[in-house]
Structure formats: C-alpha cells, structure tokens
Write a protein that holds these residues in place. Structure first.
Motif, PDB file in Angstrom:
ATOM      1  N   SER A 118      51.173  53.113  17.891  1.00 47.63           N
ATOM      2  CA  SER A 118      51.301  53.287  16.447  1.00 47.63           C
ATOM      3  C   SER A 118      50.483  52.241  15.720  1.00 47.63           C
ATOM      4  CB  SER A 118      52.760  53.144  16.033  1.00 47.63           C
ATOM      5  OG  SER A 118      53.204  51.806  16.260  1.00 47.63           O
ATOM      6  N   ASP A 119      50.261  52.500  14.412  1.00 47.50           N
ATOM      7  CA  ASP A 119      49.565  51.508  13.595  1.00 47.50           C
ATOM      8  C   ASP A 119      50.351  50.199  13.545  1.00 47.50           C
ATOM      9  OD1 ASP A 119      47.931  53.496  10.971  1.00 47.50           O
ATOM     10  OD2 ASP A 119      47.497  53.217  13.099  1.00 47.50           O
ATOM     11  N   ARG A 137      40.877  53.261  16.800  1.00 50.89           N
ATOM     12  CA  ARG A 137      41.779  52.982  15.678  1.00 50.89           C
ATOM     13  C   ARG A 137      41.969  51.473  15.527  1.00 50.89           C
ATOM     14  NH1 ARG A 137      43.172  54.309  10.740  1.00 50.89           N
ATOM     15  NH2 ARG A 137      45.378  53.890  10.236  1.00 50.89           N
ATOM     16  N   LEU A 178      41.162  49.347  12.173  1.00 49.76           N
ATOM     17  CA  LEU A 178      42.131  48.483  11.494  1.00 49.76           C
ATOM     18  C   LEU A 178      41.599  47.060  11.390  1.00 49.76           C
ATOM     19  CD1 LEU A 178      45.561  49.632  12.980  1.00 49.76           C
ATOM     20  CD2 LEU A 178      44.420  50.391  10.908  1.00 49.76           C
TER      21      LEU A 178
END
Lengths: 166, 315
Positions: free
Chosen positions: B15-16, B48, B52
């Motif tokens: 997950s983020d 990802r 980020l």
C-alpha cells in the motif's frame, strides 16, 4: 506527544518530512490542487495550535493519513465544494456524445464520498485510493479486519442508494 | 460508480502507507525485510515507490515555507505563482527537429482527418483530441518522434493563479480565471479528459485544450521529474496568438517518453508575444516557474507518470 514548547520546530521538521503525503492524498480525495494546499495548511496549523491532537499512540505518518482523510471528507461535505462538483463542467465537444472521462468519474466518486457516512467513506478512501489491506485499515481505524469488510459492504450499499437518489 | 472505484494494485502489493513509511524509515525490521522482498519482484510497486519518492522531493522544492503556511495565509508553492502547465520539450535541438518534422508532416497527406469517426468510446474526446487545423495523429506522431527524447515528465496542477501576489486566502471560492488549460489523454485507443493528480504512462499522447475569454498569446511549458524544462507550445520563439474559445485545442499532440515521476505543466496566457526560451531556461535552472511576465495569466496542471503495468508485474 509533541511538547508545546518545541512544537513549532518539531512540527516544521514533520511538515518537511511528511507534508508531501498530506498534499498528495488531499489532491487524490479533493481533486483540486488549491483545496489540497488549503487542507495542508489547515492540518499543520491545527497541529501547531493544538499539538495535543497527536497523542503519540501511533506513528505520525499513520496519524497524518487519518487526519488528512477526516479533513478532506469534511471538505467534500462542505456545501460550496459540493456545489463545485455538481456544477463542474466537463465540456464534451458534442453534447449528445459521451466523453470517457476519469475526471467525470472521480467527480462522481467524490459526490458519493461526500454523501455516505464518514465511517464508510474513510474506509473506502483507504481501500480504493491508498490500496491499504483490510489489516492495515483495521489498524488505522481501530477495528477488526472483519469489521473492515463489513464497512466496505455497507459502503457499497450506501453508494448505490446515493446513486439511486434516495 | 463502482467501476470508477477500483484498487490500483493487487491485494498482494504494498500500500501507499507502507511505501510512505518505508521512504521515511519508519518500518520495523520485519516490515522492512518483507517490503524489500516484495519490491525486488514487483515492478508496479517499485515504480510506485519511485513515484512517491519523486513526489516527496518535489514537495521539498516547491512547498510553501512552514512559517508562511501556518501564518494565516495560504501561499502558492514557490515557483507556482504562474499557473504553468509545463510540457516537456527539452533541448532547442529537439524543438527545432520537431518543428522541422511538423513542417514536413503538414505538407503530407493526412491519414486520418480531423473529426473522423473514431471507434470505441469517448467519441467527443476523440474528436476534441483529433481536432485542430487539419493536423492528424500522424502529424502528432511525427512531432512526438522529434520531441520524445526531451519529454521527461508532465505535471498538471490545477491552481489558477493570476499575476500579482502569490497568495491565496480562505474564504469564498475564487472567481473563474480568464484563461484555463486543459488536457486530453490518449492511452492506447482510449481518449479521456485529464485532470490534476492523474496518472499517465510513457507512450500516452497528450492534447491540450484551453478556454479564454479573449484572444491572447499562449505558451505551454513543462518541468519533469528530472528537472528538465521544455516548451510544448509554440514551436516558435515567442508565445503564439490564439483566439478566444470555450474549448479550444492546440494543434499538435505530445507523446510522453519513458521518464517517470511528477510532471508539471504550465500554460501562460499573455497580452504580448513574450519570449519563451528565457522562461524555459529559468524554469529548468530554478526547478520552479519564474515570476510570470506582466500581463500574463498562468494555469497549471500536474500529472504523475508511472510505468504501464497489466496487474502486478513480476521481474
């Protein structure tokens, strides 16, 4: 807990280290860079003036995830924001033709999030926007994994009711 | 609605929240080991994480100072006072080559005329995408081939700030700005209207639109995650005049290259035909837009370019 006497210095460090994730998530939820910056300001100003909000029971990152979600969902419920969403123009060249638009879909999602109970909306945000697992959501909101599943089911039901215009 | 709400990655992926905590060094030893093992085999999560991280770096460059942030005013991030949409164009050589290709393509026969029926969904978006002075996707592709090396990232930000104090205050909604920049995104055969914060992919084609209450001189610049600045429009040396329109489109499309990360796109709508290269140079040197020339209205967009994956990719 952040002692008040050193709050500003530590908070500035927290802002520089963690501000990006607040801004990013606020953009995702609100769909507006200006509103996201306002949310960023509101969260850190609130922390500056009321540092006791963060009680240190979780990591600051986790707390900021929760605080950002809560604040942004509240903003979605704000009347002026809702009005913007409802009157937002996604200008098709031909009014009779449909435009496949992620912008339209996300505006519709935000309508849903603004009109279902916050308990359900925040779980939907964590699950669909942040890709959190049920376990992570359970830790974030303080409930069991089974309850997270129940909340997602209830969110879908509430969303369908909103779409039906009830 | 439910089709619009779907997870971006599989349930097995990170997950983020995990990725954010990893970037901040907040994971436990066990969590860190598990994340590292997953990242070693999952391209989607690795990309990802890079996105980020790039966003974190970009925030440090443009975020308003903490004192200003909490002093009762919301200040626009440094360099964002002109709401610029930056289109990555890159080196002058690339721009010149692109202009040459455009010239050659314009004299060639169009393989697909503007307004031709497009298969599949999004017909209005397709027409908007394809419209513009008889230019065709073939032309756009020719332009793209010449510009692709200089296209890094694409950023689309929504704040619509005019020249003057770069300060926003809370209160009633701001009046609609006199000029705005929009974008259509062609990904494969699908065309959609884009918005800030949206993900795009290498190979996607961007076609910009605008709305203006009256004729102005227009330029579009971009700043990618590698801090390379480009001019997407015009191909000349000064901002080009465009007529007033509710939904005007720029004549050519831009194909995104393989560089990933946040992309900032700035549109300048000016009273005069300002020189664009000094702005591009300043943008690249500072990593943020310079103060816009007097008489310019600026709009910006920010997109996030990520690798295209079909589910979680495994190495």
């Amino acid at each position: 807990m952040i002692p008040a006497e050193v709050a500003q210095l530590e908070l500035e460090q927290i802002y520089r280290r963690h501000g990006h994730l607040v801004l990013r998530r606020a953009r995702q939820i609100l769909g507006s860079d200006q509103e996201a910056h306002e949310a960023l300001q509101e969260i850190f100003t609130s922390l500056l003036h009321r540092p006791e909000q963060f009680e240190g029971r979780s990591q600051i990152t986790t707390w900021l995830y929760s605080a950002t979600t809560h604040l942004c969902l509240n903003r979605l419920r704000n009347h002026s924001t809702r009005t913007r969403i409802l009157t937002e123009k996604v200008a098709p060249v031909d009014a009779s033709a449909s435009v496949e638009s992620n912008a339209e879909a996300r505006a519709h999602v935000r309508q849903i999030l603004s009109r279902v109970p916050e308990e359900l909306a925040r779980v939907a945000v964590y699950y669909y926007l942040d890709d959190l697992s049920h376990r992570e959501i359970a830790e974030l909101v303080g409930c069991s994994r089974r309850h997270v599943g129940d909340l997602l089911v209830r969110f879908h039901e509430a969303a369908r009711e909103v779409e039906r215009g009830r | 609605m439910m089709t619009a709400m779907k997870r971006n990655r599989s349930d097995d992926c990170l997950s983020d929240l995990i990725l954010d905590r990893r970037l901040l060094g907040e994971l436990s030893a066990e969590e860190s080991t598990a994340a590292a093992l997953h990242l070693a085999t999952c391209t989607a999560c690795a990309e990802r994480l890079r996105a980020l991280d790039a966003g974190r770096a970009a925030f440090l460059e443009v975020a308003p100072p903490f004192a200003a942030l909490t002093g009762g005013e919301v200040r626009a991030p440094a360099g964002t006072r002109p709401s610029l949409r930056l289109i990555q164009g890159g080196a002058a050589g690339g721009i010149a080559a692109g202009a040459g290709a455009a010239g050659a393509a314009r004299t060639g026969a169009a393989s697909r005329g503007a307004g031709a029926d497009a298969p599949g969904e999004g017909r209005s978006a397709e027409r908007a995408f394809a419209r513009g002075g008889g230019h065709t996707l073939a032309l756009a592709t020719a332009m793209i081939a010449a510009l692709a090396a200089s296209i890094a990232t694409f950023t689309v930000l929504l704040p619509r700030e005019t020249t003057g104090p770069a300060t926003r205050t809370k209160g009633p909604a701001q009046p609609e700005p006199p000029a705005r920049l929009g974008v259509y995104i062609k990904s494969g055969e699908r065309v959609r209207k884009g918005e800030t914060g949206e993900q795009v992919h290498p190979g996607d084609i961007l076609r910009f639109s605008y709305s203006m209450d009256r004729s102005r001189h227009v330029a579009i610049l971009s700043l990618d995650g590698a801090r390379r600045a480009s001019v997407y429009f015009p191909f000349g040396t000064v901002a080009a005049p465009l007529p007033a329109a509710d939904e005007g489109t720029f004549p050519d499309g831009i194909e995104l290259d393989g560089a990933l990360g946040p992309e900032r796109i700035y549109g300048l709508f000016c009273e005069d035909a300002i020189a664009v290269e000094p702005l591009r140079r300043a943008l690249e040197e500072r990593g943020a837009p310079p103060d816009p020339p007097a008489g310019c209205v600026v709009d910006r967009l920010e997109l996030e370019k990520v690798a295209r994956t079909e589910g979680p990719a495994r190495r």
